[in-house]
Design a protein around this motif. Structure first.
Motif, PDB file in Angstrom:
ATOM      1  N   LEU A  18       0.825  -1.200   0.000  1.00 22.01           N
ATOM      2  CA  LEU A  18       0.000   0.000   0.000  1.00 22.01           C
ATOM      3  C   LEU A  18       0.862   1.253   0.000  1.00 22.01           C
ATOM      4  N   TYR A  19       1.971   1.224   0.755  1.00 23.92           N
ATOM      5  CA  TYR A  19       2.880   2.375   0.798  1.00 23.92           C
ATOM      6  C   TYR A  19       3.468   2.622  -0.593  1.00 23.92           C
ATOM      7  N   GLY A  24       3.346   6.029  -5.619  1.00 26.49           N
ATOM      8  CA  GLY A  24       3.607   6.019  -7.047  1.00 26.49           C
ATOM      9  C   GLY A  24       4.655   5.063  -7.547  1.00 26.49           C
ATOM     10  N   TYR A  25       5.270   4.269  -6.649  1.00 30.77           N
ATOM     11  CA  TYR A  25       6.324   3.359  -7.090  1.00 30.77           C
ATOM     12  C   TYR A  25       5.766   2.058  -7.662  1.00 30.77           C
ATOM     13  N   MET A  80       5.014  10.834 -10.417  1.00 27.71           N
ATOM     14  CA  MET A  80       3.870  11.381 -11.126  1.00 27.71           C
ATOM     15  C   MET A  80       2.982  10.290 -11.710  1.00 27.71           C
ATOM     16  N   PRO A  81       1.690  10.260 -11.373  1.00 27.98           N
ATOM     17  CA  PRO A  81       0.797   9.273 -11.994  1.00 27.98           C
ATOM     18  C   PRO A  81       0.736   9.476 -13.501  1.00 27.98           C
ATOM     19  N   GLN A  82       0.761   8.394 -14.255  1.00 29.19           N
ATOM     20  CA  GLN A  82       0.745   8.490 -15.712  1.00 29.19           C
ATOM     21  C   GLN A  82      -0.674   8.317 -16.223  1.00 29.19           C
ATOM     22  N   LYS A  83      -1.485   9.326 -15.947  1.00 32.82           N
ATOM     23  CA  LYS A  83      -2.869   9.327 -16.409  1.00 32.82           C
ATOM     24  C   LYS A  83      -3.300  10.761 -16.607  1.00 32.82           C
ATOM     25  N   ASN A  84      -4.348  10.957 -17.334  1.00 33.41           N
ATOM     26  CA  ASN A  84      -4.842  12.300 -17.641  1.00 33.41           C
ATOM     27  C   ASN A  84      -5.843  12.737 -16.588  1.00 33.41           C
ATOM     28  N   GLU A  85      -5.526  13.807 -15.881  1.00 28.81           N
ATOM     29  CA  GLU A  85      -6.409  14.298 -14.824  1.00 28.81           C
ATOM     30  C   GLU A  85      -7.351  15.392 -15.317  1.00 28.81           C
TER      31      GLU A  85
END
Length: 488
Positions: A18-19, A24-25, A80-85
């Motif tokens: 969960l951590y 983001g890892y 950084m999440p690799q998705k479109n916000e």
């Protein structure tokens, strides 16, 4: 007893997962199996965490890793999440307090803020004074002005809360210690502080000013920095009476909003206006390699990059790569395009952007971004005019997520990987910036926190010590990196 022990181990196992996922890892773009909990993905995620935070890369949950897992920190992800916000709205489908896409910022330089609630640990007046001081830290270093609102809608709403405080159970605070605060990126900006922390002002403890300044960096569009000395590093470092922004913090905020209006813009520098280059006398070449060793030991590198788990990826020949582990040597030979989909053949340069979880490649005046799974994310033109790219790129190094050092034949300059723009005034001679490194290198890579490797020709590798600021050794690259394979 055995059942209780098994339950405890299972809980520890899922806590680690969960951590790693929360920060983001570990996500759906892993380069390994689709099962995120697999041993392969867990090891890769731990290596990425260790690499990002500059501790020994072991791939196991050792004492150094456990120490960081338990340390006080910001609740926003490091990667950084690799998705479109872009589809999120504040009322419908609201986002969680995570980093949004690179380059997210307010589309204005006048930003408003409002204190909606206060802490019982600090007086209301102290909260207001320290909040203003934290915003002043950013306005002093960028073209930004901040205005407090007593009522109405503000760009940045500031609140203190406990446990689940309206952001959803997955973003609830966790009581004293660990997560201290979190913030939303523009165009939301909301910033929340955990009321269960022992907030103090200007003394040892959980200093409100330091945490607030960090969170406001997120609310302005900055992600976490892999530079340990930066304010935007993810872990809380304690009260510092002489605190100033790190150069990486300043580079990041100015990349978004520009320099303060009263600060003169740097003049572009060219070889005619910089100091004369240092003439590097190259040492004699290493002994000729044995003729019976594999051919790939002596093929010049086109580019080199450090993968997020600490391995080296080197591009060579027309379209193939080597994966080299610093401890085990050669791990695999593979086709470039089986790893990086739709990547340019024979890239001029490549480097990694840690907090973006991206590999950046250069080919001519084009900049390519790839996810850690090898998916091509974007391709854009490098901007800034012809004079800003006076030479073809030959190598690239990324010391932070805010700029890339690009090496030409004799010059080195900086490029913002998020915008694709060359940074004005950043051109220097290679020999002046990296003493002992010759011109016309073929590739370069950051091996660890103190060492850079520069490659030239069929077999030469220059080992540059960042602390001593000089080349300390020139060796045969095959023998040094792949001893058991090439030293035959």
């Amino acid at each position: 007893m055995r059942r209780l022990f098994s339950t405890v181990l299972l809980r520890i196992f899922f806590t680690k997962l969960l951590y790693l996922r929360r920060y983001g890892y570990l996500d759906d773009h892993m380069p390994g199996t689709r099962n995120l909990a697999s041993a392969e993905n867990r090891k890769y995620a731990l290596q990425f965490f260790q690499n990002f935070n500059k501790i020994p890369i072991t791939g196991v949950y050792d004492d150094a890793t456990a120490n960081l897992f338990g340390k006080e920190r910001c609740g926003c992800p490091d990667v950084m999440p690799q998705k479109n916000e872009a589809a999120f709205s504040k009322k419908k489908n609201p986002p969680t307090p995570v980093q949004f896409n690179l380059g997210t910022k307010w589309n204005k330089n006048q930003v408003t803020w409002r204190l909606n609630s206060f802490s019982r640990k600090i007086s209301n007046n102290n909260v207001r004074v320290e909040t203003r001081r934290a915003f002043d830290l950013w306005s002093k270093n960028a073209n930004l002005q901040f205005t407090e609102l007593q009522s109405g809608d503000a760009d940045i709403d500031i609140d203190f809360g406990r446990r689940e405080h309206g952001d959803g159970a997955g973003n609830a605070f966790d009581g004293p210690g660990r997560v201290l605060a979190h913030a939303f990126f523009p165009p939301f900006g909301d910033t929340h502080f955990d009321e269960d922390e022992g907030w103090v002002v200007n003394r040892t403890g959980v200093d409100y000013f330091t945490v607030a300044a960090h969170e406001f960096g997120h609310a302005l569009g900055l992600g976490h920095s892999e530079i340990r000395e930066a304010l935007m590093a993810p872990f809380y470092t304690g009260y510092n009476p002489n605190f100033e922004l790190n150069s990486d913090d300043i580079a990041g905020i100015q990349a978004l909003y520009g320099a303060p209006r009263n600060q003169p813009r740097p003049r572009p520098t060219t070889p005619r206006t910089t100091m004369p280059p240092v003439v590097v006398t190259e040492p004699p070449p290493p002994r000729p390699p044995p003729t019976n060793r594999p051919t790939f030991c002596d093929i010049p590198y086109n580019a080199a990059v450090r993968d997020f788990n600490g391995d080296l990826l080197v591009f060579m020949g027309r379209a193939y790569m080597l994966r080299i582990n610093p401890n085990r040597g050669l791990v695999a030979r593979m086709s470039q395009r089986t790893v990086f989909q739709r990547s340019p053949i024979r890239p001029d340069a490549a480097t990694e952007v840690m907090s973006g979880s991206r590999i950046v490649m250069m080919k001519g005046r084009l900049l390519y971004h790839f996810s850690r799974s090898g998916r091509r994310i974007s391709r854009k033109w490098i901007s800034g005019g012809g004079a800003t790219m006076p030479e073809q790129a030959r190598a690239a190094l990324s010391f932070s997520s805010n700029d890339i050092s690009v090496f030409g034949a004799s010059q080195v300059w900086k490029l913002n990987p998020n915008t694709g723009r060359v940074i004005s005034g950043s051109h220097r001679y290679i020999g002046n910036e990296f003493p002992g490194v010759p011109n016309r290198i073929d590739a370069a890579v950051i091996r660890d926190d103190t060492t850079i490797l520069f490659f030239k020709g069929r077999s030469r590798m220059h080992v540059f010590d960042r602390r001593q600021n000089r080349v300390v050794r020139t060796v045969d690259k095959g023998n040094e990196l792949m001893d058991s394979t090439c030293n035959v």
